[in-house]
Write a protein that holds these residues in place. Structure first.
Motif, PDB file in Angstrom:
ATOM      1  N   PRO A 266       0.763  -1.075  -0.119  1.00  0.00           N
ATOM      2  CA  PRO A 266      -0.019  -0.182  -0.075  1.00  0.00           C
ATOM      3  C   PRO A 266       0.845   1.244   0.181  1.00  0.00           C
ATOM      4  O   PRO A 266       0.443   2.369  -0.761  1.00  0.00           O
ATOM      5  N   LEU A 267       1.920   0.980   0.626  1.00  0.00           N
ATOM      6  CA  LEU A 267       2.917   2.331   0.846  1.00  0.00           C
ATOM      7  C   LEU A 267       3.351   2.660  -0.679  1.00  0.00           C
ATOM      8  O   LEU A 267       3.509   3.845  -1.015  1.00  0.00           O
ATOM      9  N   ASP A 268       3.646   1.538  -1.278  1.00  0.00           N
ATOM     10  CA  ASP A 268       4.133   1.781  -2.885  1.00  0.00           C
ATOM     11  C   ASP A 268       3.261   2.367  -3.584  1.00  0.00           C
ATOM     12  O   ASP A 268       3.429   3.228  -4.540  1.00  0.00           O
ATOM     13  N   ARG A 269       2.031   1.960  -3.478  1.00  0.00           N
ATOM     14  CA  ARG A 269       0.864   2.636  -4.275  1.00  0.00           C
ATOM     15  C   ARG A 269       0.735   4.025  -3.922  1.00  0.00           C
ATOM     16  O   ARG A 269       0.396   4.966  -4.775  1.00  0.00           O
TER      17      ARG A 269
ATOM     18  N   VAL B 100      10.409   3.553   0.406  1.00  0.00           N
ATOM     19  CA  VAL B 100      10.953   4.817   0.485  1.00  0.00           C
ATOM     20  C   VAL B 100      11.913   5.429  -0.487  1.00  0.00           C
ATOM     21  O   VAL B 100      11.894   6.608  -1.196  1.00  0.00           O
ATOM     22  N   ALA B 101      12.945   4.789  -0.462  1.00  0.00           N
ATOM     23  CA  ALA B 101      14.161   5.139  -1.275  1.00  0.00           C
ATOM     24  C   ALA B 101      13.959   5.163  -2.828  1.00  0.00           C
ATOM     25  O   ALA B 101      14.454   6.079  -3.559  1.00  0.00           O
ATOM     26  N   ARG B 102      13.215   4.141  -3.350  1.00  0.00           N
ATOM     27  CA  ARG B 102      12.808   3.962  -4.663  1.00  0.00           C
ATOM     28  C   ARG B 102      11.796   5.442  -5.058  1.00  0.00           C
ATOM     29  O   ARG B 102      12.094   5.887  -6.396  1.00  0.00           O
ATOM     30  N   HIS B 103      11.244   5.877  -4.234  1.00  0.00           N
ATOM     31  CA  HIS B 103      10.245   6.950  -4.343  1.00  0.00           C
ATOM     32  C   HIS B 103      11.058   8.287  -4.264  1.00  0.00           C
ATOM     33  O   HIS B 103      10.373   9.499  -4.408  1.00  0.00           O
TER      34      HIS B 103
END
Length: 466
Positions: free
Chosen positions: A96-99, A128-131
């Motif tokens: 969900p965080l990724d979405r 978090v790092a990826r975004h």
């Protein structure tokens, strides 16, 4: 005078009735009758007031202050996204965080993710790092309020958005919420919270899609106790940093409502803007769904301790409370008695409306609306807030059984007709009653645990007429 910006548009609310060629407005929160001068009526002739000068500014401010009108957010100046920091509390919700992070618009002033003691923090950190967001990690769970407050303390922009990790933000929603801050009294704004679309939704999901506790409807509103929209959820909130001191970290439930009511008590404005939408990951299993409803109900105790006058389950004028008592007696004289009460109130209200062209007709509509609303609140007491007492009374009283049965069926039927859910009437009725049972059980649990019945006591108040 309220410093509303030039060009701002305030429209007469959908629930406000316009009478006597636009010189009489009936509506607002609480319901009132407002008389407009011919000049003011001319300014609002098309149902909209455009702020251009002192007169239009004063009229627009009056409509907003009384709840008779709502701002058209698109008419307010845009606020750059660079002035907004997003704060996301999270615990263990990796997907969900990724979405959520993927749904955030580009150009934000910053995104802070606060990991509130996840069992495995590594996947959270990777997302978090990826975004390209900033991560603050707690070694143990300290609660959502502490997580939000930590992000708030780190924000360096004028505005902050608190967004739960299990939602997705629809395009343009944050921009629309930010526009409301063109009104200098606005401290907090909230979007409509709808369910995330699923390919094969179950009956609980279908019910939540139509009647979620988080969905406050499709009409804009000024949020205030005793009005049509009394609170907004912490699922997604956008705030002016200078106005928000933070959430109460001692509260594990109801902390969002507490923040809203503290801001209103301080003279600030909270707006609900349904044209801005976020999608929430509703619970799909009946057990987890009912547990959440129970959890919401337990918030009555801490809210009652902090806001004793706002926590009442229903708010009734004296005549409406008397009408409900007369009808609950279920005697031959009950219907004539209730009609007599309404007739007396109509005559009293009509005498207070000498400026109306048809004072009795206007009064009859006012009292009729109030009577219907009071019947709805009375039904809610029986099947939601007071259901343990209603159940006990039903074991020994035929009249009590009849009252509870009528309240349960009529409440579900009215809601089914209003919402038109993607669910058959039988399962909708079952979900509606389970919803009320779980929430009411949470209220009673908190009341008994705290040895306080404040959250179960109705409040008797009086209406207003201008």
């Amino acid at each position: 005078m309220r410093a509303l910006p030039d060009g701002m548009v305030v429209r007469i609310g959908r629930h406000t009735r316009v009478r006597d060629d636009g010189t009489l407005l009936v509506g607002g929160a609480p319901t009132r009758v407002a008389r407009l001068t011919p000049r003011a009526a001319a300014l609002a002739r098309d149902g909209r007031v455009v702020v251009r000068d002192a007169a239009s500014r004063a009229l627009a401010a009056h409509l907003l202050d009384t709840g008779l009108g709502d701002p058209v957010a698109a008419s307010l100046p845009p606020v750059p996204l660079s002035e907004l920091t997003v704060v996301v509390p999270v615990k263990d919700r990796v997907a969900p965080l990724d979405r959520l992070l993927a749904s955030l618009p580009a150009g934000l002033g910053g995104t802070i993710v606060v990991d509130d003691g996840s069992a495995d923090p590594a996947p959270i950190a990777a997302v978090v790092a990826r975004h390209g967001a900033r991560l603050i990690a707690f070694p143990e769970n300290l609660g959502v309020s502490t997580a939000r407050n930590t992000g708030l303390a780190e924000a360096t922009t004028p505005f902050v958005a608190f967004i739960d990790s299990d939602v997705e933000v629809e395009p343009g929603s944050l921009e629309m919420l930010l526009r409301h801050f063109g009104d200098p009294l606005v401290a907090l704004t909230a979007p409509r919270v709808l369910g995330r679309e699923r390919e094969h939704p179950g009956w609980i999901t279908r019910y939540e899609d139509a009647r979620s506790s988080l969905d406050l409807g499709n009409d804009a509103a000024s949020v205030r106790p005793g009005s049509r929209v009394t609170w907004v959820s912490g699922t997604c909130l956008v705030a002016r940093v200078a106005d928000v001191s933070g959430f109460d970290a001692t509260m594990r439930v109801g902390e969002d409502v507490d923040l809203v009511w503290r801001l209103i008590d301080a003279g600030r404005v909270v707006r609900y803007e349904p044209s801005a939408v976020v999608r929430h990951d509703h619970r799909t299993s009946a057990r987890r769904w009912m547990a959440r409803k129970f959890f919401y109900g337990t918030g009555a105790l801490p809210l009652g301790e902090r806001h004793p006058t706002e926590i009442a389950p229903v708010v009734l004028p004296p005549w409406a409370a008397g009408m409900l008592v007369v009808l609950a007696a279920q005697r031959r004289w009950s219907l004539p008695g209730a009609a007599a009460i309404c007739a007396v109130v109509i005559l009293r209200v009509a005498r207070r409306l000498p400026h109306a062209r048809h004072p009795r007709r206007t009064a009859a509509r006012l009292v009729g609306d109030g009577a219907l609303a009071s019947l709805g609140q009375g039904s809610a007491l029986l099947v939601r807030h007071w259901w343990p007492l209603a159940l006990a009374a039903s074991l020994v009283s035929r009249r009590a059984r009849r009252a509870v049965a009528v309240a349960a069926v009529v409440d579900a039927a009215v809601e089914y007709a209003r919402l038109r859910p993607r669910l058959d009437p039988v399962r909708f009725f079952a979900a509606r009653r389970l919803d009320d049972l779980a929430y009411g059980a949470g209220v009673w649990w908190s009341a008994l645990r705290g040895r306080s019945l404040r959250a179960l006591m109705p409040r008797i108040t009086r209406g207003h007429h201008d």
